[in-house]
Motif scaffolding. Structure first.
Motif, PDB file in Angstrom:
ATOM      1  N   THR A  65       0.787  -1.555   0.147  1.00 11.81           N
ATOM      2  CA  THR A  65       0.303  -0.195   0.064  1.00 11.81           C
ATOM      3  C   THR A  65       0.578   1.277  -0.459  1.00 11.81           C
ATOM      4  OG1 THR A  65      -2.185   1.045   0.968  1.00 11.81           O
ATOM      5  CG2 THR A  65      -0.049   0.315   2.409  1.00 11.81           C
ATOM      6  N   HIS A  66       2.288   0.958   0.056  1.00  6.67           N
ATOM      7  CA  HIS A  66       3.243   2.465   0.178  1.00  6.67           C
ATOM      8  C   HIS A  66       3.998   2.089  -1.282  1.00  6.67           C
ATOM      9  CE1 HIS A  66       4.716   6.220   1.623  1.00  6.67           C
ATOM     10  NE2 HIS A  66       5.402   5.732   0.795  1.00  6.67           N
ATOM     11  N   VAL A  67       4.551   2.424  -2.171  1.00  9.21           N
ATOM     12  CA  VAL A  67       5.296   2.192  -2.782  1.00  9.21           C
ATOM     13  C   VAL A  67       4.907   3.140  -4.015  1.00  9.21           C
ATOM     14  CG1 VAL A  67       3.840   1.158  -5.037  1.00  9.21           C
ATOM     15  CG2 VAL A  67       6.839   0.003  -4.659  1.00  9.21           C
ATOM     16  N   HIS A  68       6.731   3.574  -5.007  1.00  7.87           N
ATOM     17  CA  HIS A  68       6.913   4.799  -5.908  1.00  7.87           C
ATOM     18  C   HIS A  68       6.946   4.078  -6.996  1.00  7.87           C
ATOM     19  CE1 HIS A  68       6.997   7.986  -3.043  1.00  7.87           C
ATOM     20  NE2 HIS A  68       7.017   6.866  -1.850  1.00  7.87           N
ATOM     21  N   LEU A  69       6.364   4.053  -7.561  1.00  9.25           N
ATOM     22  CA  LEU A  69       6.399   3.274  -9.550  1.00  9.25           C
ATOM     23  C   LEU A  69       7.410   3.956  -9.962  1.00  9.25           C
ATOM     24  CD1 LEU A  69       3.240   0.692  -9.487  1.00  9.25           C
ATOM     25  CD2 LEU A  69       5.567   0.092  -8.896  1.00  9.25           C
ATOM     26  N   MET A 218      -0.976  10.407   2.408  1.00  9.37           N
ATOM     27  CA  MET A 218       0.193  11.440   2.760  1.00  9.37           C
ATOM     28  C   MET A 218       1.404  10.916   3.773  1.00  9.37           C
ATOM     29  SD  MET A 218      -1.205  14.957   4.453  1.00  9.37           S
ATOM     30  CE  MET A 218      -2.663  16.285   3.906  1.00  9.37           C
ATOM     31  N   HIS A 219       2.334  11.269   2.862  1.00  8.64           N
ATOM     32  CA  HIS A 219       3.673  11.159   3.376  1.00  8.64           C
ATOM     33  C   HIS A 219       3.928  11.771   4.929  1.00  8.64           C
ATOM     34  CE1 HIS A 219       4.988   9.047  -0.140  1.00  8.64           C
ATOM     35  NE2 HIS A 219       6.022   8.427   0.211  1.00  8.64           N
ATOM     36  N   VAL A 220       3.738  11.747   5.981  1.00  9.30           N
ATOM     37  CA  VAL A 220       3.383  12.572   6.897  1.00  9.30           C
ATOM     38  C   VAL A 220       4.911  12.428   7.470  1.00  9.30           C
ATOM     39  CG1 VAL A 220       2.636  12.697   8.958  1.00  9.30           C
ATOM     40  CG2 VAL A 220       1.370  12.960   7.226  1.00  9.30           C
ATOM     41  N   GLY A 250       1.270   7.960   5.547  1.00  7.61           N
ATOM     42  CA  GLY A 250       3.226   6.703   5.788  1.00  7.61           C
ATOM     43  C   GLY A 250       4.303   7.713   6.197  1.00  7.61           C
ATOM     44  N   HIS A 251       4.884   6.608   6.952  1.00  8.77           N
ATOM     45  CA  HIS A 251       6.486   7.037   7.722  1.00  8.77           C
ATOM     46  C   HIS A 251       6.519   7.307   8.862  1.00  8.77           C
ATOM     47  CE1 HIS A 251       8.559   6.365   3.350  1.00  8.77           C
ATOM     48  NE2 HIS A 251       7.665   6.926   3.273  1.00  8.77           N
ATOM     49  N   VAL A 252       6.024   8.514   8.755  1.00  4.14           N
ATOM     50  CA  VAL A 252       5.607   8.875  10.519  1.00  4.14           C
ATOM     51  C   VAL A 252       6.701   8.822  11.489  1.00  4.14           C
ATOM     52  CG1 VAL A 252       3.955   9.557  12.375  1.00  4.14           C
ATOM     53  CG2 VAL A 252       3.351   8.099  10.460  1.00  4.14           C
ATOM     54  N   GLN A 317       6.963  -1.319   0.784  1.00  5.27           N
ATOM     55  CA  GLN A 317       8.284  -1.303   0.234  1.00  5.27           C
ATOM     56  C   GLN A 317       8.648   0.058   0.185  1.00  5.27           C
ATOM     57  OE1 GLN A 317      10.304  -4.094  -1.492  1.00  5.27           O
ATOM     58  NE2 GLN A 317      11.512  -2.495  -0.786  1.00  5.27           N
ATOM     59  N   ASP A 318       7.227   0.867   0.020  1.00  2.00           N
ATOM     60  CA  ASP A 318       8.250   2.374  -0.325  1.00  2.00           C
ATOM     61  C   ASP A 318       8.905   2.682  -1.178  1.00  2.00           C
ATOM     62  OD1 ASP A 318       8.040   4.760   0.121  1.00  2.00           O
ATOM     63  OD2 ASP A 318       9.776   5.230   2.021  1.00  2.00           O
ATOM     64  N   CYS A 319      10.311   2.056  -1.869  1.00  2.00           N
ATOM     65  CA  CYS A 319      11.173   2.335  -2.429  1.00  2.00           C
ATOM     66  C   CYS A 319      12.135   0.822  -3.602  1.00  2.00           C
ATOM     67  CB  CYS A 319      12.382   3.298  -2.610  1.00  2.00           C
ATOM     68  SG  CYS A 319      12.243   4.710  -1.565  1.00  2.00           S
TER      69      CYS A 319
HETATM   70 ZN   LIG Z   1       6.535   6.984   0.032  1.00  4.36          ZN
END
Ligand SMILES: [Zn+2]
Length: 420
Positions: A65-69, A218-220, A250-252, A317-319
């Protein structure tokens, strides 16, 4: 490893026989067309087409649910940088000027395919929307999602990586992105200068979400600095707008560096506002704490405290081999293992929280309801392992034997090992 694209989806019946189900019992799963028709002992015995589960664990397919394709696999095209978040954004900023749709599309497609091979059939991708790359990253990812529609479902988030107030023109592009395939509104309030701009950034994102009746993701507070506290503002805006249950953060990272009083208050706020937190330990372990010596901060949010307070926590996964993170392959089993290390999830019960973080928790954030899971009526997005329990699947890290998307097998892996 083989990957098969789904063509025709006639309502044929197939069965997976004698698998270990997520609740630990043994049984069959009967699939008709795209759906799970029945689950239980013997329900697959009369069906002609079937696969012997051999007691292996059958799980719902993972959700990343969090990746930057748009950024995946771009690392070899970037100039080297200092390894920080700032450095990575700068390096990608330079490359983003020269993006072309086909390049983004090829890279995104490669990671969607690699994700499917390792058991993921749903991905939610942040895609940069800014005045540097315009809508090129979005067009590339949307095209890749369409190329891969037979093997996976991809949601796209319009993500203002360069800020909204810091990047005049980004707000209009965000709206255009929502017209052209993005379905979720992103954000990155901590990237703005000062509290007033951060609040305005959040307000603009929720404004857009209201206009398109969209969820927010959001990226937070992706920072080591405990005074970075836009999470509290997101909680406030969520409640003010009545967007409870529709917001993901995300992240936090900075929550771990903040004092316990703030943490307790804001965690209670997240719980109240039905906010899902996505922690991305694989990337943040590499990118945060770069200036520390000795006891280096690891950039992972307060995962166990959030879970204990009843806040849904997912892992992403994010990246994948981009400017932020040199590793990754869209493998959520690997993400679950690294995240379990980072967040001290070690007992059997805690290991199952790591499983929930890549399955049922993101399913709730996506609001999939009864359409997700190994249960009658759910969409048949499934994966079968050789190992018979989740702790063994997690420890051994062997890929799933087979993956199903909408009822059809889409990936198969055979592992052969010999000790000589
Ligand atoms: Zn991210």
């Amino acid at each position: 490893m083989t990957l098969r694209r789904v063509g025709d989806t006639r309502a044929v019946r197939t069965a997976i026989r004698d698998a270990t189900l997520p609740d630990g019992s043994r049984g069959d799963v009967l699939i008709e067309g795209e759906q799970v028709l029945a689950v239980g002992p013997g329900v697959g015995s009369r069906v002609e087409h079937g696969l012997d589960g051999a007691g292996g664990l059958l799980l719902p397919a993972y959700i990343d649910t969090h990746v930057h394709l748009d950024k995946v696999l771009i690392r070899d095209q970037l100039v080297e940088h200092d390894g920080t978040l700032q450095g990575a954004i700068g390096a990608i900023h330079a490359a983003k000027h020269d993006y072309d749709v086909d390049d983004v599309r090829r890279r995104a497609r490669a990671v969607i395919e690699s994700s499917v091979l390792t058991g993921t059939t749903r991905l939610r991708s942040h895609v940069d929307v800014d005045t540097v790359g315009g809508l090129v990253p979005l067009e590339g990812v949307v095209a890749a999602a369409s190329d891969c529609a037979g093997i996976a479902e991809v949601q796209v988030i319009a993500f203002p990586q360069e800020g909204i107030l810091r990047d005049p023109g980004a707000a209009a592009l965000m709206a255009a992105a929502m017209e052209k395939g993005a379905t979720v509104v992103g954000g990155m309030p901590h990237w703005e200068d000062g509290e007033a701009d951060q609040r305005e950034h959040i307000r603009l994102c929720f404004e857009l979400a209201t206009r398109f009746d969209a969820d927010v993701d959001m990226h937070v507070d992706e920072s080591d600095d405990g005074s970075v506290r836009t999470l509290a503002m997101v909680v406030e805006e969520t409640e003010r707008r009545g967007w409870q249950g529709r917001v993901t953060v995300g992240h936090v990272c900075s929550l771990s560096a903040a004092d316990d009083d703030y943490a307790d208050t804001v965690i209670a706020g997240c719980r109240r506002a039905g906010i899902t937190v996505v922690s991305n330990p694989v990337t943040n372990l590499v990118i945060q704490g770069r200036a520390d010596r000795g006891l280096v901060r690891r950039g992972t949010t307060r995962v166990r405290e959030l879970m204990a307070a009843g806040v849904p926590v997912a892992f992403g996964q994010d990246c994948v081999k981009d400017g932020f993170y040199p590793f990754g392959r869209g493998d959520m089993l690997e993400v679950a293992l690294v995240s379990a290390h980072a967040a001290h999830l070690a007992t059997v019960e805690e290991q199952h929280l790591a499983l929930a973080a890549v399955t049922t928790v993101p399913a709730t954030a996506w609001r999939l309801g009864p359409t997700y899971g190994v249960t009658a009526g759910a969409r048949a997005d499934l994966q079968l392992y050789a190992a018979t329990s989740w702790p063994e699947v997690l420890r051994r890290q062997d890929p799933p034997r087979q993956v199903w998307f909408r009822g059809r097998p889409v990936a198969r892996t055979t592992v052969t090992r010999e000790l000589l």
